[in-house]
Every structure is written in C-alpha cells, then in structure tokens.
Scaffold this active site. Structure first.
Site, PDB file in Angstrom:
ATOM      1  N   ARG A   1      11.440  -1.562  10.864  1.00 12.31           N
ATOM      2  CA  ARG A   1      10.604  -0.913  11.708  1.00 12.31           C
ATOM      3  C   ARG A   1      10.198  -1.925  12.942  1.00 12.31           C
ATOM      4  NH1 ARG A   1       4.310   0.403   8.779  1.00 12.31           N
ATOM      5  NH2 ARG A   1       4.294  -1.010   9.904  1.00 12.31           N
TER       6      ARG A   1
ATOM      7  N   ARG B   1      -0.770  -8.405  13.719  1.00 10.04           N
ATOM      8  CA  ARG B   1      -1.124  -7.769  12.555  1.00 10.04           C
ATOM      9  C   ARG B   1      -1.593  -8.362  11.727  1.00 10.04           C
ATOM     10  NH1 ARG B   1       4.100  -5.614  11.165  1.00 10.04           N
ATOM     11  NH2 ARG B   1       3.571  -4.374   9.335  1.00 10.04           N
TER      12      ARG B   1
ATOM     13  N   ARG C   1      -9.557   1.622   8.729  1.00 12.03           N
ATOM     14  CA  ARG C   1      -8.785   0.105   9.513  1.00 12.03           C
ATOM     15  C   ARG C   1     -10.068  -0.293  10.062  1.00 12.03           C
ATOM     16  NH1 ARG C   1      -3.240   0.447   8.768  1.00 12.03           N
ATOM     17  NH2 ARG C   1      -2.234  -1.598   9.585  1.00 12.03           N
TER      18      ARG C   1
ATOM     19  N   ARG D   1      12.420  -6.829   4.588  1.00 11.53           N
ATOM     20  CA  ARG D   1      11.441  -4.443   4.226  1.00 11.53           C
ATOM     21  C   ARG D   1      12.708  -4.066   5.314  1.00 11.53           C
ATOM     22  NH1 ARG D   1       5.749  -2.348   4.784  1.00 11.53           N
ATOM     23  NH2 ARG D   1       6.568  -2.789   7.669  1.00 11.53           N
TER      24      ARG D   1
ATOM     25  N   LYS E   1       1.016  -1.575  -0.406  1.00 14.62           N
ATOM     26  CA  LYS E   1      -0.660   0.281   0.060  1.00 14.62           C
ATOM     27  C   LYS E   1       1.155   1.159  -0.188  1.00 14.62           C
ATOM     28  CE  LYS E   1      -1.788  -0.546   4.722  1.00 14.62           C
ATOM     29  NZ  LYS E   1      -1.668  -1.287   5.307  1.00 14.62           N
TER      30      LYS E   1
HETATM   31  P1  ADP Z   1       1.055  -2.551   8.308  1.00 18.40           P
HETATM   32  O1  ADP Z   1      -0.087  -1.563   7.375  1.00 18.40           O
HETATM   33  O2  ADP Z   1       1.700  -2.412   7.538  1.00 18.40           O
HETATM   34  O3  ADP Z   1       0.705  -2.504   9.549  1.00 18.40           O
HETATM   35  P2  ADP Z   1       0.853   0.476   9.127  1.00 18.40           P
HETATM   36  O4  ADP Z   1       1.497   1.424   8.947  1.00 18.40           O
HETATM   37  O5  ADP Z   1      -0.375   1.150   8.222  1.00 18.40           O
HETATM   38  O6  ADP Z   1       1.786  -0.717   8.729  1.00 18.40           O
HETATM   39  O7  ADP Z   1       0.245   0.856  10.275  1.00 18.40           O
HETATM   40  C1  ADP Z   1       1.678   0.281  11.507  1.00 18.40           C
HETATM   41  C2  ADP Z   1       0.290   0.626  13.006  1.00 18.40           C
HETATM   42  O8  ADP Z   1       0.086   1.289  12.988  1.00 18.40           O
HETATM   43  C3  ADP Z   1      -0.792  -0.800  12.683  1.00 18.40           C
HETATM   44  O9  ADP Z   1      -0.236  -2.120  13.483  1.00 18.40           O
HETATM   45  C4  ADP Z   1      -1.366   0.037  14.321  1.00 18.40           C
HETATM   46  O10 ADP Z   1      -0.879  -0.294  14.965  1.00 18.40           O
HETATM   47  C5  ADP Z   1      -1.122   1.713  13.796  1.00 18.40           C
HETATM   48  N1  ADP Z   1      -2.463   2.154  12.778  1.00 18.40           N
HETATM   49  C6  ADP Z   1      -1.981   2.724  11.346  1.00 18.40           C
HETATM   50  N2  ADP Z   1      -3.263   2.893  10.845  1.00 18.40           N
HETATM   51  C7  ADP Z   1      -3.881   2.608  12.172  1.00 18.40           C
HETATM   52  C8  ADP Z   1      -5.655   2.837  11.889  1.00 18.40           C
HETATM   53  N3  ADP Z   1      -6.414   3.348  10.992  1.00 18.40           N
HETATM   54  N4  ADP Z   1      -6.245   2.562  12.863  1.00 18.40           N
HETATM   55  C9  ADP Z   1      -5.652   1.701  13.964  1.00 18.40           C
HETATM   56  N5  ADP Z   1      -4.681   1.469  13.579  1.00 18.40           N
HETATM   57  C10 ADP Z   1      -3.705   2.397  13.088  1.00 18.40           C
END
Ligand code: ADP
Ligand code: ZN
Length: 213
Positions: free
Chosen positions: A158, A169, A86, A125, A13
């Site tokens: 990360r 996740r 999400r 990554r 993404k």
């Molecule tokens: P990925 O999609 O690879 O897990 P992101 O950078 O999108 O990575 O998200 C990392 C973390 O940030 C998630 O595991 C969550 O804890 C938090 N997070 C990100 N976006 C949201 C969201 N829209 N709602 C709730 N938590 C979020």
C-alpha cells in the site's frame, strides 16, 4: 450484530473484520477501503480524499460522515465499522445517525498493538491486487511465492505503508483517535483485545468477547 473495530494502523482490524463478516454474514464498512476505491476511480470524493490519505492525515469529518450515511441507507442485517469512527466528532456523528434509525452499537472492539510491532507489520504487509486478500511476508506469507493463494493475483505494498507516512498515521492515531476509547468506555461498550497475538488467537478472543465464540 453491530460492531466498531478500533485500533491503530496495522492492528489487524481489517483482517479480523473480514473474517468475522464472512462467518456471520455482516456488512464490512471500511472507510479506508471506500476511500481507496474512490481515489482509484477518481470520483469527486476520491479527488478530495487523496492528499489526506497519501500523507496519513485524516479526511475531514463531514466527508466521512456523508459516506457513512450513504452506506447505511442500504438495508443492513448487521455490520462492522472498520477504521471508523476515528475522531470524537465522528463518534458523536455516528451516535446521532444511528439514533435516528433507532439503532445502536453493541460493542467496540479495541485491538491493542505496540508501535514497534505495528511498524514491523506494516513493513511486511502485502495486498492482492485481484481480491484484496492481506498477507504478511513474515507471519502470513503466500504459499505460492509472490502470487495470491486465493486468486493468483499480483501482490503489492500500500502506498501509505512507507516509514514516514506510517509514523504520521501513528501520531495522528494517538492524538485524534485514542480519545474515542474513553467515549465508548463510559458507554460500557469498549472491549479490550491484545492484538499482538497470532491471527487465530485474536479472532477467538474477539468472538468470545462479543458473545459469538
Ligand atoms: P490504517 O488504519 O491502517 O491507517 P485505513 O485503511 O483504515 O488504514 O485508513 C487509511 C487512510 O484513510 C487514513 O490514514 C486516513 O487518511 C483515511 N481514513 C480512513 N478512515 C478514515 C476516517 N474514519 N476518518 C478520516 N480519515 C480516514
Ligand atoms: Zn487474490
């Protein structure tokens, strides 16, 4: 153009969104990036979010929706939401916020990648400390071993890209985020993309399906 990028962790993404915003001058609104920035700067938001992000759990919906509202107060020609919404509550919240602004989402791009490939990708990554550019040691390695090709910065992994947190996740995604696909499918906005293909092939599929390729 107003898009949502949906897809599990490691689905690509962020990388695809960055390329699309560059090409079309859109705003890139990544809730993950915003949260990591807040955590690094130890703001109030960051202090609240840290324990969720570290364990791969979702940050509470009201916190996230507050963040998004703030992002949308600035004038935006168009944007890509990356990693948001999400949960169904976030999707409903977004619909309400945009409705009040007389705006709507054009497409929701759903990047599909199988779990075993996700685990492989996230393990390989690496990110640049300087500019945030994303590498993959197997499929998109830096040319100048260990350093960023764009800015010479140091590469790092990360902190939530470790096996245990990755597994969490994935299960959180399945349980809380997957149901959003149906939310947007019934609204006729969902576009399915095979995210397991090469980076350039995925990009081409996305631009075609949102009518700019
Ligand atoms: P990925 O999609 O690879 O897990 P992101 O950078 O999108 O990575 O998200 C990392 C973390 O940030 C998630 O595991 C969550 O804890 C938090 N997070 C990100 N976006 C949201 C969201 N829209 N709602 C709730 N938590 C979020
Ligand atoms: Zn860099």
């Amino acid at each position: 153009m107003r898009l949502v990028f949906l897809g599990g962790p490691g689905s690509g993404k962020g990388t695809q969104a960055k390329k699309l915003v560059e090409k079309f001058g859109l705003a890139h609104i990544s809730t993950g990036d915003l949260l990591r920035k807040a955590i690094k700067e130890e703001t109030k938001l960051g202090l609240t979010a840290k324990k969720y992000v570290d364990s791969g759990e979702l940050v509470p919906d009201d916190v996230i929706l507050g963040m998004i509202k703030e992002e949308l107060t600035r004038e935006r020609r168009g944007f890509i939401f990356d990693g948001f919404p999400r949960t169904l509550a976030q999707a409903n919240g977004l619909e309400k916020i945009l409705g009040e602004m007389s705006l709507d989402i054009d497409y929701v791009v759903n990047l599909q990648v199988a779990d075993d490939l996700i685990i492989e990708r996230l393990g390989a990554r690496r990110l640049c400390k300087g500019c945030g550019f994303e590498y993959n040691l197997k499929t998109r390695p830096p040319q100048a071993g260990g350093k960023c090709d764009q800015c010479g910065g140091e590469l790092f992994r990360r902190s939530d890209d470790n096996d245990e947190v990755i597994k969490n996740r994935l299960s959180v995604y399945r349980e809380k985020t997957k149901p959003i696909e149906e939310f947007y499918r019934v609204r006729g906005k969902l576009v399915e993309i095979d995210g397991s293909l090469d980076f350039d092939e995925v990009f081409e599929a996305i631009t075609k399906s949102v009518g700019v390729g």
